[in-house]
Design a protein around this motif. Structure first.
Motif, mmCIF file in Angstrom:
data_model
loop_
_atom_site.group_PDB
_atom_site.id
_atom_site.type_symbol
_atom_site.label_atom_id
_atom_site.label_comp_id
_atom_site.label_asym_id
_atom_site.label_seq_id
_atom_site.Cartn_x
_atom_site.Cartn_y
_atom_site.Cartn_z
ATOM 1 N N PRO A 21 -5.541 1.263 1.720
ATOM 2 C CA PRO A 21 -6.292 0.019 1.510
ATOM 3 C C PRO A 21 -5.366 -1.180 1.432
ATOM 4 O O PRO A 21 -4.149 -1.060 1.248
ATOM 5 N N SER A 22 -5.968 -2.343 1.578
ATOM 6 C CA SER A 22 -5.198 -3.577 1.421
ATOM 7 C C SER A 22 -4.755 -3.704 -0.029
ATOM 8 O O SER A 22 -5.288 -3.059 -0.925
ATOM 9 N N ALA A 23 -3.766 -4.545 -0.238
ATOM 10 C CA ALA A 23 -3.195 -4.695 -1.577
ATOM 11 C C ALA A 23 -4.238 -5.234 -2.551
ATOM 12 O O ALA A 23 -5.025 -6.123 -2.213
ATOM 13 N N PRO A 24 -4.264 -4.710 -3.772
ATOM 14 C CA PRO A 24 -5.211 -5.228 -4.768
ATOM 15 C C PRO A 24 -4.804 -6.614 -5.245
ATOM 16 O O PRO A 24 -3.628 -6.985 -5.200
ATOM 17 N N ASP A 388 4.372 0.362 -3.089
ATOM 18 C CA ASP A 388 4.797 -0.863 -2.409
ATOM 19 C C ASP A 388 4.507 -0.760 -0.917
ATOM 20 O O ASP A 388 4.707 0.290 -0.293
ATOM 21 N N ARG A 389 4.073 -1.880 -0.332
ATOM 22 C CA ARG A 389 3.824 -1.918 1.106
ATOM 23 C C ARG A 389 3.669 -3.359 1.536
ATOM 24 O O ARG A 389 3.093 -4.185 0.823
ATOM 25 N N GLY A 390 4.192 -3.678 2.729
ATOM 26 C CA GLY A 390 4.115 -5.050 3.216
ATOM 27 C C GLY A 390 4.721 -6.006 2.210
ATOM 28 O O GLY A 390 5.858 -5.842 1.772
ATOM 29 N N ASN A 391 3.949 -7.015 1.845
ATOM 30 C CA ASN A 391 4.394 -7.974 0.837
ATOM 31 C C ASN A 391 3.849 -7.665 -0.551
ATOM 32 O O ASN A 391 3.956 -8.493 -1.461
ATOM 33 N N TYR A 392 3.259 -6.488 -0.708
ATOM 34 C CA TYR A 392 2.717 -6.091 -2.013
ATOM 35 C C TYR A 392 3.758 -5.312 -2.795
ATOM 36 O O TYR A 392 4.212 -4.244 -2.358
ATOM 37 N N PHE A 393 4.140 -5.844 -3.952
ATOM 38 C CA PHE A 393 5.094 -5.192 -4.829
ATOM 39 C C PHE A 393 4.568 -5.131 -6.261
ATOM 40 O O PHE A 393 5.328 -5.196 -7.221
ATOM 41 N N GLY A 394 3.246 -4.995 -6.386
ATOM 42 C CA GLY A 394 2.651 -4.822 -7.694
ATOM 43 C C GLY A 394 2.548 -6.101 -8.498
ATOM 44 O O GLY A 394 2.748 -7.212 -7.982
#
Length: 623
Positions: A21-24, A388-394
């Motif tokens: 899924p896309s980043a939350p 982590d994925r793409g520009n998503y780092f929590g």
């Protein structure tokens, strides 16, 4: 086909068909400090006076000590947190308050209420009759509450309240037993057994993960089952105890090691199971969490391996360092203690998509420079299960604050192991330690802060409330077998391997980019590898990041201390494509000496990574 290999192929096919899924979006989080027992003004007998604690139920030491303060996880109701503390200052016997002395394990209220005696904490191990706590192991770290709620893992011991909930009034010292844990490693069952460390409890309450050092300082990780032995006939201690049985070495001998050589061609194998340090289990226990081999130069990450299939997932990829990690019980989230946001490691790991060739000699440095002694740079990061994925780092759990002294995001308060989720997924508990000398003050250019918590302790217990979430009933634990299909049985009498990671010999090699280019590699040493020299030409694994230039790094182990490494580093790397970056040492190179146990940064020369015009320089000595 080998069973584990066929299961792995099936699992990978299933996972690849799923859509990540896309980043939350970030969510609201409220962070508060939980109350601890009163702080004693000193360790002297009688220092815990009625002025400090009018109830006469003990005081704890202000200094953290060696694992003397350590928070664990929640009881099943989410209203209590288990904590290891050191009680000091109690009067002598026969005063009733004399029981509050030494290292003990307590429950702390997490809902703002008190126990029926009026305190907001309850000592679980104080005043347990000696006959109920025979030959306890001195290791009392990493406390964990069993999912059943009536037992707790307390270092190398199990505290058992005879079927009563630990938080209930029915759980009294007289009904409590504390049993040591014994790992039989001798073929005839004799002796004290092995020395497991950093035990982690599986959600099924039956199994444990743990690690153990080899004679030369290496580390292996294991999975075993807890079995109560009421009357042991061999081994020490010969008292009622829990035995570690059906032990598995977490290594698959049928797979390629992470780095392999086919004649003179090097290859990295992302499906290799190379468990560097065990960090626990997923929420339902279907995966084992661990620190694994770096997939990008100097970038230490957390991985998960499925207990049945052996399928490996990389959970984190941010260039900063991650270590303690814990999953939510519904398996949908994890919280990691990470240096991301501090820029602590960016000078050495900030350039992405560089193959981890120099890590053959720099891995100890990469895993040691995250700290400077008692100054750590961990903060809790909330990440969804896909990592982590793409520009998503929590999302930083404690980001809401002004950064001032004592604020929830005060950088002088450093996150420690281990964080934990409440069973219903609405709360996270974690603990922090305050920076103290010599990581500040004296000759150090950074001043020492003063704790703003009551009694000025060097530690604090924090509760993060995920206020937009509704409570969930956790699913049943995964039915994990005693023998993991891909692991290596490790019965008593087995000899632990010195290394289960790489076995590349010194020589000249080539690593081809998956998209373009080549890296020519020299691995130099007499027996082992002491120097890695790499030349990159248009090297790219992803077709977006292209590397040219060279690195040359030499490691010297300063015997007899196998943990003390000296690194001589020379670098001139250029990256183009998706980003414009460089990684360069100054004239004369960069030279660092660091003890992996003490983690004191002591270097001369410079190493700077620049990413799209932003410079990241190595820390100054002592900071």
């Amino acid at each position: 086909m080998h069973l584990a290999a066929s299961l792995f192929a099936l699992y990978v096919g299933t996972v690849s068909s799923q859509t990540v899924p896309s980043a939350p979006s970030p969510e609201p989080i409220e962070v508060v400090e939980l109350r601890l027992p009163p702080i004693a003004p000193s360790d002297a007998t009688g220092a815990c006076t009625s002025d400090v604690n009018p109830r006469g139920t003990g005081c704890i030491r202000r200094e953290m000590g060696d694992h003397e303060f350590q928070a664990g996880d929640f009881t099943p109701d989410g209203n209590h947190v288990i904590v290891n503390v050191a009680f000091v200052g109690a009067p002598g016997a026969p005063d009733p308050a004399s029981i509050y002395t030494g290292e003990q394990v307590i429950l702390v209220k997490a809902d703002g209420t008190n126990f029926t005696n009026g305190d907001h904490w309850k000592c679980l191990s104080c005043a347990v009759p000696p006959e109920n706590a025979r030959s306890l192991d001195e290791q009392k770290d990493y406390p964990h509450v069993f999912r059943s709620g009536d037992k707790a893992l307390w270092g190398h011991n199990v505290l058992d309240c005879g079927g009563h909930q630990l938080s209930s009034d029915d759980c009294t010292p007289e009904k409590t037993h504390i049993y040591p844990i014994h790992w039989n490693t001798a073929a005839d069952g004799s002796g004290r057994g092995g020395a497991p460390r950093e035990l982690r409890l599986h959600p099924d309450d039956r199994h444990l993960g743990f690690s153990s050092f080899t004679a030369t300082g290496g580390q292996n990780c294991y999975f075993g089952r807890l079995e109560f032995n009421a009357d042991p006939q061999v081994g020490e201690p010969r008292v009622p105890r829990y035995d570690l049985v059906d032990v598995n070495l977490l290594f698959d001998p049928n797979r390629q090691k992470y780095l392999s050589a086919d004649d003179k061609d090097l290859s990295f194998h992302d499906d290799a199971i190379s468990v560097g340090e065990l960090r626990g289990f997923s929420g339902v226990g279907d995966e084992i969490l661990y620190i694994g081999p770096s997939r990008e130069a100097n970038n230490i990450d957390v991985y998960a391996v499925h207990v049945i299939t052996g399928a490996v997932r990389r959970l984190t990829s941010h260039p900063e360092y991650v270590d303690p990690v814990a999953f939510s019980h519904d398996n949908q989230w994890f919280v990691a203690m990470d240096t991301r946001g501090s820029d602590r490691q960016m000078w050495m790991s900030g350039m992405r998509y560089v193959p981890p060739l120099i890590d053959v000699v720099t891995i100890t440095v990469a895993s040691s420079t995250r700290n400077n002694g008692m100054r750590r740079f961990f903060q809790p990061i909330l990440i969804d299960r896909y990592g982590d994925r793409g520009n998503y780092f929590g999302q930083q759990v404690n980001a809401a604050g002004d950064g001032s002294d004592g604020a929830v995001n005060d950088p002088n308060w450093n996150g420690r192991a281990d964080p934990a989720f409440s069973h219903d997924g609405t709360k996270i508990v974690y603990w922090q330690a305050l920076v103290v000398s010599p990581a500040c003050g004296g000759a150090n250019p950074l001043p020492c802060p003063v704790s703003s918590s009551p009694g000025h302790p060097e530690f604090r217990l924090m509760l993060a409330k995920l206020t937009s979430r509704s409570p969930k009933t956790p699913p049943e634990p995964f039915d994990v077998p005693d023998k993991l299909p891909w692991a290596t049985p490790f019965p008593p009498g087995s000899v632990p391997p010195e290394s289960s990671s790489n076995s590349i010999q010194p020589g000249n090699y080539t690593l081809k980019g998956k998209f373009s280019g080549v890296a020519t590699v020299q691995l130099i040493g007499d027996g082992g590898i002491d120097t890695v020299a790499v030349d990159y030409t248009n090297f790219s694994d992803d077709g977006k990041h292209f590397i040219d230039g060279w690195e040359n790094v030499t490691r010297t182990i300063l015997y007899p201390n196998v943990w003390n490494n000296k690194i001589d580093w020379y670098s001139d790397l250029v990256q183009s494509g998706a980003v414009n970056a460089t990684k360069k040492t100054g004239l004369g190179g960069f030279h660092l000496e660091i003890d992996a146990v003490l983690n004191i940064f002591n270097a001369n020369g410079t190493l700077t990574t620049t990413i799209d015009g932003v410079e990241y320089k190595q820390p100054a000595n002592g900071t």
